[in-house]
Each structure stands twice: as C-alpha cells, then as structure tokens.
Scaffold this active site. Structure first.
Site, PDB file in Angstrom:
ATOM      1  N   HIS A 177       0.805  -1.083   0.071  1.00 50.51           N
ATOM      2  CA  HIS A 177       0.091  -0.053   0.098  1.00 50.51           C
ATOM      3  C   HIS A 177       0.855   1.163   0.069  1.00 50.51           C
ATOM      4  O   HIS A 177       0.654   2.342   0.952  1.00 50.51           O
ATOM      5  CB  HIS A 177      -0.861   0.082   1.229  1.00 50.51           C
ATOM      6  CG  HIS A 177      -1.931  -1.135   1.119  1.00 50.51           C
ATOM      7  ND1 HIS A 177      -2.446  -1.721  -0.089  1.00 50.51           N
ATOM      8  CD2 HIS A 177      -2.805  -1.758   2.245  1.00 50.51           C
ATOM      9  CE1 HIS A 177      -3.719  -2.501   0.052  1.00 50.51           C
ATOM     10  NE2 HIS A 177      -3.678  -2.433   1.300  1.00 50.51           N
ATOM     11  N   HIS A 200      -9.473   2.387   0.423  1.00 47.31           N
ATOM     12  CA  HIS A 200      -9.420   1.315   1.167  1.00 47.31           C
ATOM     13  C   HIS A 200     -10.531   1.293   2.205  1.00 47.31           C
ATOM     14  O   HIS A 200     -10.335   0.908   3.537  1.00 47.31           O
ATOM     15  CB  HIS A 200      -8.037   0.974   2.075  1.00 47.31           C
ATOM     16  CG  HIS A 200      -7.595  -0.371   2.511  1.00 47.31           C
ATOM     17  ND1 HIS A 200      -8.293  -1.068   3.412  1.00 47.31           N
ATOM     18  CD2 HIS A 200      -6.886  -1.251   1.984  1.00 47.31           C
ATOM     19  CE1 HIS A 200      -7.844  -2.184   3.356  1.00 47.31           C
ATOM     20  NE2 HIS A 200      -6.659  -2.319   2.618  1.00 47.31           N
ATOM     21  N   GLU A 206     -11.665  -3.424  -2.765  1.00 47.42           N
ATOM     22  CA  GLU A 206     -10.448  -2.508  -3.498  1.00 47.42           C
ATOM     23  C   GLU A 206     -10.358  -2.650  -4.647  1.00 47.42           C
ATOM     24  O   GLU A 206      -9.769  -3.893  -5.222  1.00 47.42           O
ATOM     25  CB  GLU A 206      -9.106  -2.448  -2.589  1.00 47.42           C
ATOM     26  CG  GLU A 206      -9.113  -2.610  -1.249  1.00 47.42           C
ATOM     27  CD  GLU A 206      -8.118  -3.402  -0.618  1.00 47.42           C
ATOM     28  OE1 GLU A 206      -7.047  -3.181  -0.786  1.00 47.42           O
ATOM     29  OE2 GLU A 206      -8.309  -4.212   0.354  1.00 47.42           O
TER      30      GLU A 206
HETATM   31  C1  GLA Z   1      -5.205  -5.193   2.119  1.00 41.93           C
HETATM   32  C2  GLA Z   1      -4.420  -6.252   2.238  1.00 41.93           C
HETATM   33  C3  GLA Z   1      -4.575  -7.055   3.373  1.00 41.93           C
HETATM   34  C4  GLA Z   1      -4.272  -6.158   4.461  1.00 41.93           C
HETATM   35  C5  GLA Z   1      -5.194  -4.889   4.531  1.00 41.93           C
HETATM   36  C6  GLA Z   1      -4.871  -4.228   5.712  1.00 41.93           C
HETATM   37  O1  GLA Z   1      -6.572  -5.252   1.823  1.00 41.93           O
HETATM   38  O2  GLA Z   1      -4.497  -7.067   1.121  1.00 41.93           O
HETATM   39  O3  GLA Z   1      -3.719  -8.126   3.451  1.00 41.93           O
HETATM   40  O4  GLA Z   1      -2.815  -5.652   4.686  1.00 41.93           O
HETATM   41  O5  GLA Z   1      -5.013  -4.337   3.305  1.00 41.93           O
HETATM   42  O6  GLA Z   1      -4.718  -4.451   6.859  1.00 41.93           O
END
Ligand code: GLA
Length: 374
Positions: A130, A201, A339
């Site tokens: 991210h 997110h 997402e």
């Molecule tokens: C994304 C990732 C997950 C986790 C979340 C945040 O969705 O795919 O594995 O890291 O972000 O906790």
C-alpha cells in the site's frame, strides 16, 4: 497563496454549514489540525436523500458514510475514528484510506522498469504494501469542496517518493450523486516512467460499523477467475478458475459460508484476502465488480470499476484493540473491503495488465460504490 487561503476558507465554510442538518456523530473540530505545516480538516458530502459522507484530507480518508436501511434508518457503514488523533495513533489498518502509489503488495519491495531496478520500503515483511511507510494514506492532500456533494483532492508526490520514480500529480474526485452513488475518480500524470495503482481502502459493515461481523453478508462477485497467492500474499502468476472452490462468488454466497473450508488459499490469506479478475470484454470499461447484500437491514451495495481487478479482504487482521467511532471495537472479520485495482505485484508479472504510466500519458481510474435497499 491568497487564492489557496480563499479556497480553504470556502471549503471550511461549506463544511461548517453542512454540519447544521447532519446526522453525523463526528465533530469536524476533532480533525482540525496542522500536519507537516498543512491544514487538515473534515469535509462533508451530502445528497438529497440524506446520505452523508465525511472525508478528511489527511490521507484522503473516508471517515464516515451514513446510508439508510429498508426502514430509512441511517447507519454509519464504514470503519474509522472519531478524531484525527485516532488515525495518527492507531496501528495502520488503512481505514477509509486513499492508497498509493501502489495499492496492494509488491514482492520483496523491488521491481524493474526499463531495466532500472527500484527498491521500496518493506513494510509488510517480506513485501511492500500500500505505497510504503508514508504512502498516500498518510499525506495531507490539497482540498477544494466544489459543491455540497463534491470534493476534489490533489497531491504532488515527488520523484522517488517512497522509492517510486517520477514526480506524480494526482487529482482525486469524490462525488455523491442523488442516485446514492459514491463516485471516486483518479487522474494522474508522471514526469518519468513509473508504476501506479490507486485505490480506496474503505472497510464496510452493512449492519453498521462496530455492529457485529460480516459473515452473514451475501457477496456476489462478477469474477470467474482470481489470482492465487503464495504464503506472503504475492500472486503466483496463475489466473485460476474460481468455480468449484470457496472463491466462486458468481452467485450470492454468505461471506462466512466457506471461509473455514480446508483450502490452501484460505490458509495463506487467513480467510479471504485475494484479487478477483473482473469479467469484462473491454479491460478499461466501467463494469460491475460485485455486490453485497445484508438481509437484516436490507442494505445493498454495488461496486463498479474501470479497473481489471478487485481485492476482496474481510478484516482477517482486525483485532478490536483500537477503539473506533463511538468507542466501538472493530473485531476480527467485522468488515469487508472491495478495493478496485490492478492486480497485486503487477510490476513483476509482465503477463498481468500493465500498471506502467509514462510521461505524456494520463492515468484514469474510476470506482463507484452504489447504495440501495432490497
Ligand atoms: C489489504 C491487504 C490485507 C491487509 C489490509 C490492511 O487489503 O490485502 O492483507 O494488509 O490491506 O490490513
């Protein structure tokens, strides 16, 4: 300079008058703070049906989203905190956050572009997740409230920010339509060849944030295929059929129905944490990614995107330690994320749809979360 002060004043005035007929429980004052010398605030979008979305320009985060149930009762359906301090102090869960430069994981934090190797921070051992240590979710975005239902957020990410090449100019627009659609559009340009994968997110619980888990929510995904992962959640490179596996959501199924099945992919993800390949004839067309229905409240959410994939994650890492809005703990699997995105680790998978952005090209992406009742 003078113009930007005027814009900020107009934006705050909009926010203040918006607050008068609001059902929101959070107070804009709790977000009024300077970070890195830049003003952070809370902004409210409204439509004629009483839907309200609160957004902070810290990380371009969706803080609160009020939608009605089948009896018209409003409930806040996204996870978040009551104050900016909540976001600053808690372990990063990316609640409501704008994610960039690269949503999802890049294997071992390295990739090659035009024969140059780039190294990113490893913030999700052994991978980069991210956007790195200070991704777009931790930056203060410039903000203009364009109308009662529309917000524009802008960000300049400097060359080599978090290890990514090119100075990037990003414009993100949040619009709430009278059809109860929350429309997110992204535009970006880079001064050098780079990779880019922007997403939002938000964590949803259609019972209301903090009101139990989401295992009873019925999920349907417009995806015959998904990208299986290794034990570090990096795609193996295969694109596998979902049919006959717990990843087949082509018909509505409760999220919890098969989550405890003996399945290596569910074991690696600690549940669902996977990218689904959206069925579409034209990769860039706006298409339905999926929908979620919560039978008790009747709330129904559809997700549309121009992206080729969607990460379905169902809060497997939530622990309920940090208290969310109104002091409610967000426990294990009490929310889901959809997402919209290009596939994880695409810079290291030449067969996946390309995430390369070159100077002169314009990055465009759109995601719509549409709310109704059934
Ligand atoms: C994304 C990732 C997950 C986790 C979340 C945040 O969705 O795919 O594995 O890291 O972000 O906790």
């Amino acid at each position: 300079m003078k113009l930007s002060i005027f814009i900020l004043f107009v934006a705050i005035a909009f926010g203040a008058c918006n607050q008068k007929n609001s059902n929101l429980t959070i107070k804009p004052e709790a977000f009024h703070q300077l970070i890195d010398g830049q003003q952070v605030d809370l902004f409210v979008l409204k439509n004629k049906n009483g839907i309200e979305i609160a957004v902070t320009n810290y990380g371009g985060r969706v803080v609160s989203l009020l939608v009605p149930d089948k009896n018209g009762k409003m409930e806040d359906v996204v996870l978040g905190y009551d104050s900016l301090d909540g976001y600053l102090k808690a372990d990063e869960e990316y609640f409501g956050a704008s994610i960039g430069r690269y949503g999802n994981r890049i294997a071992k934090g390295t990739f090659k572009l035009d024969s140059i190797e780039y190294k990113l921070a490893i913030n999700n051992t052994p991978n980069s997740l991210h956007g790195g240590v200070k991704g777009f979710c931790k930056k203060v975005w410039g903000v203009t409230q364009k109308a009662e239902n529309e917000l524009e957020l802008v960000l300049v990410s400097l060359d080599m920010d978090e290890g990514y090449p090119g100075e990037l100019q990003v414009t993100m627009n949040y619009k709430l339509t009278d059809n109860n659609e929350f429309v997110i559009t992204y535009k970006a340009e880079s001064s050098k060849p780079t990779v880019l994968n922007l997403t939002n997110h938000s964590y949803f619980n259609l019972h209301g944030a903090g009101n139990g888990d989401v295992m009873d929510h019925l999920l349907q995904l417009n995806a015959d295929k998904y990208t299986p992962v290794d034990s570090t959640l990096i795609p193996t490179g295969n694109i596998d059929p979902a049919a006959g596996t717990p990843f087949d959501f082509t018909k509505p199924v409760a999220i919890g129905a098969r989550i405890k099945d003996q399945n290596e992919q569910l074991r690696f993800g600690l549940g669902y944490d996977h990218n689904f390949v959206i069925n579409k004839a034209d990769e860039k067309a706006l298409a339905l990614a999926g929908s979620v229905y919560e039978p008790q409240s009747g709330r129904y959410m559809e997700v549309f995107t121009t992206e080729p994939g969607v990460q379905f994650y169902c809060g497997n890492f939530l622990k309920g330690i940090n208290l969310g809005k109104q002091g409610k703990p967000y426990k294990y699997r009490t929310a889901f994320c959809l997402e919209t995105q290009h596939f994880p680790d695409s810079p290291n998978h030449p067969d996946f749809p390309s995430v390369v952005l070159r100077p002169g090209q314009i990055y465009n992406s759109e995601c719509i979360y549409k709310f109704s009742v059934k």
